[in-house]
Structure formats: C-alpha cells, structure tokens
Design a protein around this motif. Structure first.
Motif, short mmCIF file in Angstrom:
data_model
loop_
_atom_site.label_atom_id
_atom_site.label_comp_id
_atom_site.label_asym_id
_atom_site.label_seq_id
_atom_site.Cartn_x
_atom_site.Cartn_y
_atom_site.Cartn_z
N HIS A 79 15.50 4.48 -12.34
CA HIS A 79 15.94 4.47 -10.95
C HIS A 79 15.26 5.59 -10.20
O HIS A 79 15.35 6.75 -10.58
CB HIS A 79 17.46 4.65 -10.88
CG HIS A 79 17.98 4.60 -9.48
ND1 HIS A 79 18.96 5.43 -9.03
CD2 HIS A 79 17.63 3.85 -8.42
CE1 HIS A 79 19.21 5.18 -7.76
NE2 HIS A 79 18.41 4.23 -7.36
N ALA A 80 14.55 5.22 -9.15
CA ALA A 80 13.89 6.22 -8.31
C ALA A 80 14.56 6.21 -6.94
O ALA A 80 14.69 5.16 -6.33
CB ALA A 80 12.41 5.89 -8.15
N GLY A 87 14.37 6.78 -3.24
CA GLY A 87 13.29 6.83 -2.27
C GLY A 87 13.55 7.80 -1.14
O GLY A 87 14.63 8.38 -1.01
N TYR A 88 12.56 7.97 -0.33
CA TYR A 88 12.65 8.83 0.85
C TYR A 88 13.28 8.05 2.00
O TYR A 88 13.08 6.85 2.13
CB TYR A 88 11.26 9.32 1.26
CG TYR A 88 10.63 10.19 0.21
CD1 TYR A 88 10.92 11.54 0.15
CD2 TYR A 88 9.75 9.65 -0.72
CE1 TYR A 88 10.36 12.35 -0.83
CE2 TYR A 88 9.18 10.45 -1.69
CZ TYR A 88 9.48 11.79 -1.74
OH TYR A 88 8.92 12.58 -2.71
N ASP A 89 14.02 8.74 2.84
CA ASP A 89 14.63 8.13 4.01
C ASP A 89 13.73 8.44 5.21
O ASP A 89 13.83 9.50 5.82
CB ASP A 89 16.04 8.67 4.22
CG ASP A 89 16.80 7.94 5.32
OD1 ASP A 89 16.16 7.20 6.11
OD2 ASP A 89 18.02 8.10 5.40
N LEU A 97 5.15 8.38 -1.67
CA LEU A 97 5.51 7.19 -2.44
C LEU A 97 4.65 7.07 -3.69
O LEU A 97 5.14 6.69 -4.76
CB LEU A 97 5.37 5.93 -1.58
CG LEU A 97 6.35 5.77 -0.43
CD1 LEU A 97 6.01 4.53 0.39
CD2 LEU A 97 7.78 5.69 -0.94
N LEU A 126 6.05 9.12 -6.44
CA LEU A 126 7.20 8.48 -7.09
C LEU A 126 6.75 7.38 -8.05
O LEU A 126 7.21 7.28 -9.19
CB LEU A 126 8.15 7.89 -6.05
CG LEU A 126 9.04 8.86 -5.30
CD1 LEU A 126 9.82 8.13 -4.21
CD2 LEU A 126 9.99 9.56 -6.25
N TYR A 127 5.85 6.52 -7.57
CA TYR A 127 5.36 5.44 -8.43
C TYR A 127 4.64 6.00 -9.66
O TYR A 127 4.79 5.47 -10.76
CB TYR A 127 4.43 4.50 -7.66
CG TYR A 127 5.14 3.56 -6.73
CD1 TYR A 127 6.08 2.64 -7.20
CD2 TYR A 127 4.88 3.56 -5.37
CE1 TYR A 127 6.73 1.77 -6.34
CE2 TYR A 127 5.53 2.69 -4.50
CZ TYR A 127 6.46 1.80 -5.00
OH TYR A 127 7.10 0.93 -4.15
N ILE A 146 9.73 0.94 -2.97
CA ILE A 146 10.57 2.11 -2.75
C ILE A 146 10.61 2.44 -1.25
O ILE A 146 9.57 2.46 -0.59
CB ILE A 146 10.05 3.32 -3.55
CG1 ILE A 146 10.10 3.02 -5.05
CG2 ILE A 146 10.85 4.57 -3.23
CD1 ILE A 146 9.43 4.06 -5.91
N SER A 147 11.79 2.69 -0.74
CA SER A 147 12.02 3.09 0.65
C SER A 147 11.59 2.02 1.66
O SER A 147 11.38 2.32 2.82
CB SER A 147 11.30 4.40 0.98
OG SER A 147 11.83 5.47 0.23
N SER A 172 13.11 2.55 5.59
CA SER A 172 11.74 2.52 6.13
C SER A 172 11.68 2.89 7.60
O SER A 172 10.62 3.32 8.09
CB SER A 172 11.11 1.16 5.91
OG SER A 172 11.83 0.16 6.61
N THR A 218 2.94 0.57 0.71
CA THR A 218 3.35 0.41 -0.68
C THR A 218 2.15 0.07 -1.56
O THR A 218 1.99 0.63 -2.65
CB THR A 218 4.43 -0.69 -0.81
OG1 THR A 218 5.58 -0.28 -0.05
CG2 THR A 218 4.83 -0.91 -2.24
#
Length: 130
Positions: A4-5, A7-9, A31, A34-35, A55-56, A61, A72
């Motif tokens: 589980h990652a 994400g950024y808001d 991103l 994270l990936y 993610i995000s 987004s 992405t």
C-alpha cells in the motif's frame, strides 16, 4: 500480497506548487519515487507480476486530473528505469533486489480512463511526452 502506497494530495500546496501553478516535473519525480519503492519491494520479495493502480490519480489529483495518465506513464517509466535500468547501478540497495519484475499491469476501472492511460503509455514508452 499487497503493497500500500499513500499518494500525494495534489489538491493541497506542496513541493509541486499549488492550484493551477503546479510543476509537473516535480509531480513526475515524486510519483516516480513512490513507484520505484514499490517495484524495489516487489522485486526484493521475488514477485514477478505486479498490479498497480495510478497513485494520486483520483480525488487527490486536483487540477491535474486530466494530466494524470501522462504523468503516471512518465513516472512509472522513470521508476522502471531507476529500479532496473542503467540508473539502477547507482542505487546502493540494488544488491537486495532478487530479479526484475516480468509483468506490470495497471488497474484502470473506467473504460474512458483506460483508453487515456493506454495512449499515454504508448506515447511515453516511445519517447514522446506532452
């Protein structure tokens, strides 16, 4: 297994900027990091196949909603290169990865979103970015 990652808001101000003044290169870098961590963990534990969600790319987004397929794709390609490509030689933790992941699948739930992500991936892997 699930990785589980969080994400950024991107709706909120951050190192990427705020509102409509967003630095897309910073978004791709964040991103991509994270990936890359997800790919490294999956590889470290011997996972050959991986399913990811963007993610995000949902509610987080913000003003980037329409750009998320491209961002992405750029982030994921960068993460693959960072984790397994020429850039990986510079990673001090590279020796802990057991092997390269053979298959990555993006889980896109809506048909219209799927088409946008598929087009973005094709453009990005062929060297074109908007």
């Amino acid at each position: 297994h699930v990785i589980h990652a969080v994400g950024y808001d991107f709706r909120r101000p951050g190192p990427w900027g705020s509102g409509s003044d967003v630095d897309e290169d910073a978004v791709v870098d964040l991103l991509g990091g994270l990936y890359a961590k997800i790919l490294a963990l999956a590889s470290k534990y011997g996972r050959k196949k991986l399913r990811l969600v963007p993610i995000s790319a949902g509610i987080f987004s913000g003003s980037l909603q329409n750009r998320m397929p491209e961002l992405t794709a750029q982030a994921l390609l960068g993460a693959i290169n960072m984790t397994f490509g020429a850039d990986a030689a510079e990673d001090p933790h590279r020796s802990t990865y057991v092997d390269m992941i053979e298959y990555i699948e993006m889980c896109i739930y809506m048909e219209s979103d799927y088409r946008a992500y598929a087009r973005a991936w094709e453009r990005t892997k062929n060297g074109y970015t908007e």
